[in-house]
Enzyme design. Structure first.
Site, PDB file in Angstrom:
ATOM      1  N   PHE A 318       0.887  -1.165   0.000  1.00 25.77           N
ATOM      2  CA  PHE A 318       0.000   0.000   0.000  1.00 25.77           C
ATOM      3  C   PHE A 318       0.924   1.213   0.000  1.00 25.77           C
ATOM      4  O   PHE A 318       1.345   1.683   1.061  1.00 25.77           O
ATOM      5  CB  PHE A 318      -0.908  -0.033   1.235  1.00 25.77           C
ATOM      6  CG  PHE A 318      -1.902  -1.164   1.197  1.00 25.77           C
ATOM      7  CD1 PHE A 318      -3.196  -0.947   0.758  1.00 25.77           C
ATOM      8  CD2 PHE A 318      -1.523  -2.448   1.563  1.00 25.77           C
ATOM      9  CE1 PHE A 318      -4.108  -2.000   0.696  1.00 25.77           C
ATOM     10  CE2 PHE A 318      -2.435  -3.498   1.508  1.00 25.77           C
ATOM     11  CZ  PHE A 318      -3.729  -3.274   1.072  1.00 25.77           C
ATOM     12  N   ASP A 319       1.256   1.652  -1.184  1.00 30.11           N
ATOM     13  CA  ASP A 319       2.378   2.584  -1.308  1.00 30.11           C
ATOM     14  C   ASP A 319       2.157   3.939  -0.636  1.00 30.11           C
ATOM     15  O   ASP A 319       3.112   4.513  -0.119  1.00 30.11           O
ATOM     16  CB  ASP A 319       2.723   2.794  -2.782  1.00 30.11           C
ATOM     17  CG  ASP A 319       3.479   1.594  -3.361  1.00 30.11           C
ATOM     18  OD1 ASP A 319       3.963   0.756  -2.576  1.00 30.11           O
ATOM     19  OD2 ASP A 319       3.596   1.504  -4.596  1.00 30.11           O
ATOM     20  N   TYR A 407       9.614   0.977  -8.565  1.00 31.49           N
ATOM     21  CA  TYR A 407       8.623   1.541  -9.475  1.00 31.49           C
ATOM     22  C   TYR A 407       8.581   3.055  -9.459  1.00 31.49           C
ATOM     23  O   TYR A 407       8.663   3.662  -8.396  1.00 31.49           O
ATOM     24  CB  TYR A 407       7.226   1.024  -9.122  1.00 31.49           C
ATOM     25  CG  TYR A 407       6.676   0.093 -10.168  1.00 31.49           C
ATOM     26  CD1 TYR A 407       6.204   0.600 -11.367  1.00 31.49           C
ATOM     27  CD2 TYR A 407       6.642  -1.273  -9.981  1.00 31.49           C
ATOM     28  CE1 TYR A 407       5.707  -0.244 -12.343  1.00 31.49           C
ATOM     29  CE2 TYR A 407       6.155  -2.127 -10.945  1.00 31.49           C
ATOM     30  CZ  TYR A 407       5.682  -1.603 -12.126  1.00 31.49           C
ATOM     31  OH  TYR A 407       5.209  -2.442 -13.086  1.00 31.49           O
TER      32      TYR A 407
END
Ligand SMILES: *[C@@H]1O[C@H](CO)[C@@H](O)[C@H](O)[C@H]1NC(C)=O
Ligand SMILES: *[C@@H]1O[C@H](CO)[C@@H](O)[C@H](O)[C@H]1NC(C)=O
Ligand SMILES: *[C@@H]1O[C@H](CO)[C@@H](O)[C@H](O)[C@H]1NC(C)=O
Ligand SMILES: *[C@@H]1O[C@H](CO)[C@@H](O)[C@H](O)[C@H]1NC(C)=O
Ligand SMILES: *[C@@H]1O[C@H](CO)[C@@H](O)[C@H](O)[C@H]1NC(C)=O
Ligand SMILES: *[C@@H]1O[C@H](CO)[C@@H](O)[C@H](O)[C@H]1NC(C)=O
Ligand SMILES: *[C@@H]1O[C@H](CO)[C@@H](O)[C@H](O)[C@H]1NC(C)=O
Ligand SMILES: *[C@@H]1O[C@H](CO)[C@@H](O)[C@H](O)[C@H]1NC(C)=O
Ligand SMILES: *[C@@H]1O[C@H](CO)[C@@H](O)[C@H](O)[C@H]1NC(C)=O
Ligand SMILES: [Cu+2]
Length: 671
Positions: A318-319, A407
């Site tokens: 859950f960035d 990412y």
């Protein structure tokens, strides 16, 4: 324009363009300044006994935004300025404290200890410290020697552990280590078989396992730096630049941005990154600004990986809540991340010690002249006349990049003179891979939960669910959510030569449950309207949600990560406004049990018809990695659009004034 008429023009402007964002130097929605972050740190620190040798850490410090009615009353009467308040989430003596601080009178409004499940956003310093631990940990050094790797080429990275039915009752991270050898692309070189758990509060390794299985993949061809590439090169990008002889078309005043018919406020938040507030569009027929979006921002990013094996099952991130999009913001690179006509803004967040950290060039703002067509028509059918009218498209883009480990997430907010707001996300960076013994897909007989991208390298299947919170205010606060369902009608009575047609059957969502939508199942136009205001022909003012490519979670509802990420079950949700329902995955997401998510809030099934409502949109991407994603992923974009629908009486860009041609050396096309 002649001098006199220019003066007249300015005079009219000053009468009619009273916009909703006052030119107060400090706006109540501005992010906390470095001084305010420091002040917050001091007040919080002083509230704890100074002789106590427990470390105080800051995990979130941000604006405690004024209640919406308070802010709206300030908008109509700028002397009622709400006092600036900070929300600080800290850890002290193994407890999570939530402070609300009044920055004007320097007092603590509340100090609440949170005792539920879940922990605040990880600090950057504690992760950095944890990542160093293995390098001095004898069993790890032994594991590295055993594999014949070079200890000085090892880099470890921290990953959240999630929750799988068993509460750990301590703040921990898992470390995954990589062997860089002769590349900087560490994420493609995982060291398999080593499991490390670090307790962040004791700052020590509390679990360590090594079961050597698979060697590190070869680093050849993984480096992405230009200086490390070998021929053949290309293709070559030729030179290009935007030329704006009259300067940029937008104006930035503090955090307020005015451009063409738009005005909005832009702020930076440690948890969610860019926040767009009070976006209003000038209606030249009504001679006033009309509200569209009270506040919009990404709320959570759920990224579950699909490898269920011992070493990878926990990869369900859950960035925003665990790592912080603002904390992970990258400084944008002029001329690469943003075009030559971009203007940059800096951002500040509180470091783990509460002291402000500056992120230079955290946002860029630029006009996009992309060569697209705003609108056009050629009229062929009038005898002996030829008519073509065309207008070039132009838009204003606000950009931030959050790089969370491997990412990169490129967050764009694009405003168009037509009234549209495009919300785009671009994914780039490095895939998460695992090492394997395979060198060819023919050798693979079982499920490897990914694609063999290169020798010994499997890119793991995963999803990206980016949930946006959009507090829309379509020309006023009270709005409704309408589904214009497109229904096929069949004709059986021979009244027409047709056997079928489709028509619109509208349905107003009365409560939250009627507004939960999985896209792609039923054709419908989804519109937020102001049911209290109608156009001359009688349509409610509205803004339509134009979804992009759609995906929702494929995990079982009772799977632990999906309980925590239940807000990805639907693509669209509508809730009544509630200031504290801001973060779709809950306030304390690290190791959460999913008790404080959008999905849980909306179980109350509150009324949403003709109320102050919030639209939630989940951009979903199922990612099956492919070889072109290796060694660095060309940007994959997705997004959605908010588009005026019976908001204006007619096209808002009918009378747009086309740009004068730019006289350009060696440019010989004439308009
Ligand atoms: C914040 O506090 C730190 C440490 O006390 C100090 O070095 C820094 O100058 C302060 N920054 C501002 C903007 O006040
Ligand atoms: C430190 O503060 C905490 C909470 O205020 C308290 O429980 C603890 O006993 C204190 N420790 C010392 C050494 O004073
Ligand atoms: C505080 O704790 C640290 C680490 O446990 C220790 O090194 C230091 O001596 C302690 N300081 C005091 C004043 O007790
Ligand atoms: C500070 O201001 C707040 C209102 O924002 C008020 O509730 C509080 O009592 C004040 N505290 C002090 C110490 O004056
Ligand atoms: C070990 O790695 C370091 C850092 O990448 C490098 O400078 C060094 O040359 C390497 N040593 C060997 C023996 O490969
Ligand atoms: C490190 O890189 C060199 C040169 O590419 C290669 O020969 C060597 O096998 C690599 N070592 C490891 C452990 O991957
Ligand atoms: C290490 O192995 C033990 C026993 O196999 C297992 O219970 C534990 O969960 C493992 N720890 C990690 C961090 O993988
Ligand atoms: C419609 O037309 C068909 C063929 O002409 C005829 O068989 C049928 O009875 C008609 N149906 C009605 C409802 O008139
Ligand atoms: C706002 O939301 C929170 C969290 O869901 C809830 O506890 C609170 O009762 C809500 N407030 C109102 C006025 O509904
Ligand atoms: Cu992906």
């Amino acid at each position: 324009m002649a001098w006199a008429s220019k003066l007249l023009f300015i005079f009219f402007l000053s009468i009619f363009t009273i916009d909703p964002i006052s030119s107060y130097k400090q706006h109540p929605l501005d992010p906390l300044s470095p001084e305010e972050l420091n002040l917050t740190q001091t007040i919080v620190k002083d509230s704890f006994p100074s002789s106590n040798n427990t470390t105080l850490t800051f995990h979130y410090v941000g604006l405690d935004e004024p209640d919406k009615p308070v802010l709206l009353s300030w908008l109509s009467k700028p002397t009622n300025k709400p006092p600036p308040r900070a929300l600080a989430i800290t850890r002290f003596n193994k407890q999570t404290h939530e402070f609300i601080i009044d920055l004007a009178n320097r007092s603590i409004i509340s100090n609440h200890v949170y005792a539920g499940y879940g922990y605040p956003t990880l600090g950057i310093d504690e992760q950095t410290e944890a990542m160093q631990l293995p390098l001095k940990y004898d069993p790890f050094i032994g594991s590295i020697r055993k594999r014949g790797l070079n200890l000085s080429a090892i880099v470890c990275s921290s990953f959240t552990v999630g929750w799988f039915g068993r509460a750990r009752n301590r703040r921990v991270v898992k470390l995954q280590c990589f062997h860089m050898n002769d590349t900087v692309n560490l994420y493609l070189l995982p060291i398999e078989g080593i499991q490390i758990i670090v307790d962040l509060e004791e700052m020590k390794i509390v679990e360590y396992n090594d079961s050597f299985k698979v060697p590190v993949p070869n680093s050849e061809g993984t480096d992405y730096r230009l200086s490390k590439q070998k021929p053949p090169f290309g293709p070559r990008i030729n030179r290009a630049a935007i030329m704006q002889p009259d300067g940029p078309g937008f104006h930035i005043d503090g955090h307020t941005i005015r451009w063409m018919n738009w005005v909005f406020h832009l702020s930076f938040d440690a948890r969610v990154g860019p926040m767009i507030s009070l976006a209003s569009i000038y209606d030249s027929e009504k001679h006033k600004y009309r509200s569209v979006l009270y506040r919009g921002h990404i709320s959570e990013l759920f990224g579950p990986y699909q490898d269920p094996t011992e070493e990878y099952y926990f990869n369900t991130f859950f960035d925003c809540g665990e790592f912080g999009f603002g904390l992970s913001a990258a400084s944008l690179v002029p001329l690469a991340d943003c075009p030559n006509n971009a203007v940059f803004m800096d951002g500040y967040y509180a470091g783990q010690n509460g002291i402000p950290v500056k992120v230079s060039n955290v946002f860029c703002i630029f006009e996009r002249h992309a060569g697209d067509i705003m609108w056009r028509h050629t009229e062929f059918d009038i005898p002996d006349v030829s008519i073509t009218e065309a207008r070039p498209e132009v838009s204003l883009v606000v950009r931030m990049v959050a790089t969370i480990g491997n990412y990169d997430h490129i967050l764009d907010w694009e405003f168009k003179p037509s009234g549209s707001i495009n919300i785009q996300v671009g994914l780039s960076g490095i895939l998460e891979v695992k090492a394997a013994t395979y060198t060819h897909s023919d050798q693979i007989k079982e499920d490897v939960y990914g694609t063999l991208l290169a020798e010994n390298t499997i890119g793991l299947y995963h999803d990206h669910f980016l949930t946006y919170r959009l507090d829309v205010d379509i020309d006023g606060v009270d709005n409704s959510f309408i589904k214009h369902n497109l229904i096929t009608k069949t004709v059986t009575d021979n009244s027409t030569a047709r056997k079928s047609y489709w028509t619109v059957v509208s349905e107003t969502a009365k409560t939250e449950s009627e507004a939960k939508i999985r896209l792609g199942l039923k054709p419908a136009e989804l519109v937020i309207v102001n049911p209290n205001k109608k156009t001359r022909p009688g349509n409610s003012y509205g803004y339509r949600l134009m979804p992009g490519p759609e995906a929702h979670s494929l995990l079982l509802e009772d799977d632990y990560p999906q309980i925590r990420g239940a807000f990805t079950k639907y693509n669209v949700w509508v809730t009544p406004y509630n200031k504290s329902e801001k973060w779709a995955g809950g306030r304390y997401v690290d190791q959460s049990h999913g008790q404080d998510t959008l999905a849980v809030w909306s179980l109350r099934n509150r009324e949403i018809d003709n109320k102050d409502i919030v639209l939630w949109y989940v951009i979903g991407i199922h990612h099956v990695p492919c070889q072109e994603d290796f060694p660095v992923m060309p940007t994959l974009s997705s997004g959605f659009e908010l588009r005026p629908t019976n908001f204006f009486e007619r096209s808002a860009v009918l009378k747009v004034i086309p740009p004068k041609p730019v006289i350009w050396p060696n440019y010989n096309a004439s308009p």
